[in-house]
Design a protein around this motif. Sequence first.
Motif, short mmCIF file in Angstrom:
data_model
loop_
_atom_site.label_atom_id
_atom_site.label_comp_id
_atom_site.label_asym_id
_atom_site.label_seq_id
_atom_site.Cartn_x
_atom_site.Cartn_y
_atom_site.Cartn_z
N ARG A 248 0.56 -1.47 0.05
CA ARG A 248 0.35 -0.47 -0.09
C ARG A 248 0.74 1.31 0.20
O ARG A 248 0.31 1.87 0.33
N ALA A 249 1.61 1.49 -0.67
CA ALA A 249 2.44 2.40 -0.86
C ALA A 249 2.68 3.04 -1.96
O ALA A 249 3.35 1.81 -2.67
N ASN A 250 3.37 4.61 -2.89
CA ASN A 250 2.87 3.98 -3.76
C ASN A 250 4.59 5.22 -4.28
O ASN A 250 5.03 5.20 -2.76
N HIS A 251 4.92 5.91 -5.69
CA HIS A 251 6.63 6.53 -5.84
C HIS A 251 6.22 7.20 -4.50
O HIS A 251 7.32 7.56 -4.30
N ASN A 252 5.94 8.12 -4.12
CA ASN A 252 6.19 9.29 -3.56
C ASN A 252 5.89 9.43 -1.57
O ASN A 252 5.80 10.85 -0.89
N ASP A 253 4.83 8.17 -1.59
CA ASP A 253 4.09 8.22 0.24
C ASP A 253 5.87 8.78 0.62
O ASP A 253 5.47 8.94 1.72
N ILE A 254 6.86 7.97 0.68
CA ILE A 254 8.05 8.40 1.04
C ILE A 254 7.91 10.22 1.16
O ILE A 254 8.45 10.72 2.87
N GLN A 255 7.28 10.82 0.90
CA GLN A 255 7.74 12.75 0.65
C GLN A 255 6.56 13.17 2.16
O GLN A 255 6.19 14.30 2.37
N GLY A 256 6.04 12.32 2.80
CA GLY A 256 4.24 12.21 3.26
C GLY A 256 4.60 12.78 4.88
O GLY A 256 5.89 12.28 5.29
N GLN A 257 3.52 12.77 5.26
CA GLN A 257 3.62 12.99 6.81
C GLN A 257 3.35 11.12 7.16
O GLN A 257 3.48 10.53 6.61
N PRO A 258 2.39 11.19 8.24
CA PRO A 258 1.88 9.73 8.64
C PRO A 258 0.69 9.74 7.86
O PRO A 258 0.15 8.04 7.93
N ASP A 259 0.50 10.31 7.08
CA ASP A 259 -0.56 10.00 5.91
C ASP A 259 0.11 10.65 4.35
O ASP A 259 1.45 10.98 4.37
N CYS A 260 -1.10 11.31 3.51
CA CYS A 260 -0.19 12.09 2.13
C CYS A 260 0.14 13.12 2.07
O CYS A 260 -0.03 13.71 1.34
N ALA A 261 -0.49 13.95 3.49
CA ALA A 261 -0.02 15.48 3.53
C ALA A 261 1.54 15.99 3.15
O ALA A 261 2.47 15.18 3.67
N ARG A 262 1.23 16.93 2.30
CA ARG A 262 2.78 17.06 1.61
C ARG A 262 3.28 16.84 0.11
O ARG A 262 4.22 17.18 0.06
N ALA A 263 2.58 15.16 0.57
CA ALA A 263 3.40 14.75 -0.60
C ALA A 263 3.09 15.12 -1.90
O ALA A 263 1.96 15.28 -2.33
N SER A 264 3.77 15.02 -2.75
CA SER A 264 3.72 15.21 -4.42
C SER A 264 2.69 13.43 -4.21
O SER A 264 2.85 12.39 -4.43
N ILE A 265 2.23 13.64 -5.58
CA ILE A 265 1.13 12.00 -6.03
C ILE A 265 2.05 11.70 -7.02
O ILE A 265 3.10 12.04 -7.33
N PRO A 266 2.16 10.39 -6.97
CA PRO A 266 1.48 9.35 -6.42
C PRO A 266 1.42 9.24 -5.42
O PRO A 266 2.54 8.39 -4.79
N CYS A 267 0.84 8.57 -4.23
CA CYS A 267 0.90 8.85 -2.30
C CYS A 267 -0.62 7.90 -2.24
O CYS A 267 -1.43 8.07 -2.61
N THR A 268 -0.43 7.50 -1.44
CA THR A 268 -1.06 5.93 -0.97
C THR A 268 -1.34 6.45 0.59
O THR A 268 -2.33 5.91 0.99
#
Length: 317
Positions: A248-268
């Motif tokens: 359940r992780a996508n290419h830009n999940d690592i940029q997020g908080q513990p959710d997809c806040a502040r992450a570029s898409i795609p984030c899961t």
Amino acid sequence: MRRAAFRILALTVLLVACAPVAAADEPLGSADAVESAYTAPGPWAVSALEHFGCCDPTGAAYDVWYPTDLGARGVRHPILTWGDGTSAVPRQYDYLLRHLASWGFVVVATENQNTGSGDEILSAARYLIDQAADPASVFHDKLNTAAVGAIGHSQGATGAVNALIESDGLIETAVAVEIPAQMFCSTPRRCVDTHRVSSGSVFFVNGADDAFVSPSENLPGLTGLQSNHAYYDAVPPGVPKTWGTLNRANHNDIQGQPDCARASIPCTSGVQGYLGYPTAWLAARLWGADDARRAFEPGTGEFYRPNPEWRNQIGAR
């Protein structure tokens, strides 16, 4: 080959356009003791500075994340050098880099947005080593310059492994997160050949929802280093290596908080799943943490047990 690559690229663009822009799932949890321990923040308060120093080979400045109470009780901190994904900047990874610093690492990140060659990542490590020798620096005599790791995302994952290869033993380990298949290299210097890894160690991490840019297995019609499994297999015997796929992780999940806040898409789901085992791997390799080291004992360690958040866990030493 070119037609297959073009079709895959077109599908990738479509998937990115349709990807969710907010967290569709609850934050990832931790199934086991070591993962849980290193997913939590470490014991150090953290400070961060943008444009701390200058410059990498392209003239880009360095940002740093570090324990506020540097060198407390005589500690010398391991160094981590970070590589951004294409067109990204270090502050997009602030949550992750603060987390690593909370575990006692001093993290240096070039602001360069094209780090695939590894030159800028390696230069950043050498910059901090020079800072450790400079009496005027806050890092003077506070760093363990014999314990250096590289970590990066996407193109920066390619760069982290290239920096390991080219460092002549200076870098002890690399963590490659969402390393792109070679078909996505923009130039030969931004590709990596893991057959050339001759020392140190490597941990490959990809997301199960990142099935095209950083796939687990080679896609139909493609040969060579076109997947995490292929990169892993190409690392020569005798070099410690590990690979795992985060569900359940996508290419830009690592940029997020513990959710997809502040992450570029795609984030899961966000950064949560990337905190525990990557931090544990670095703690094992650079701090010598026994609990973390045992978690990656091939075949028996915690990382290789069934875990609802992970798949494809394999390792060798």
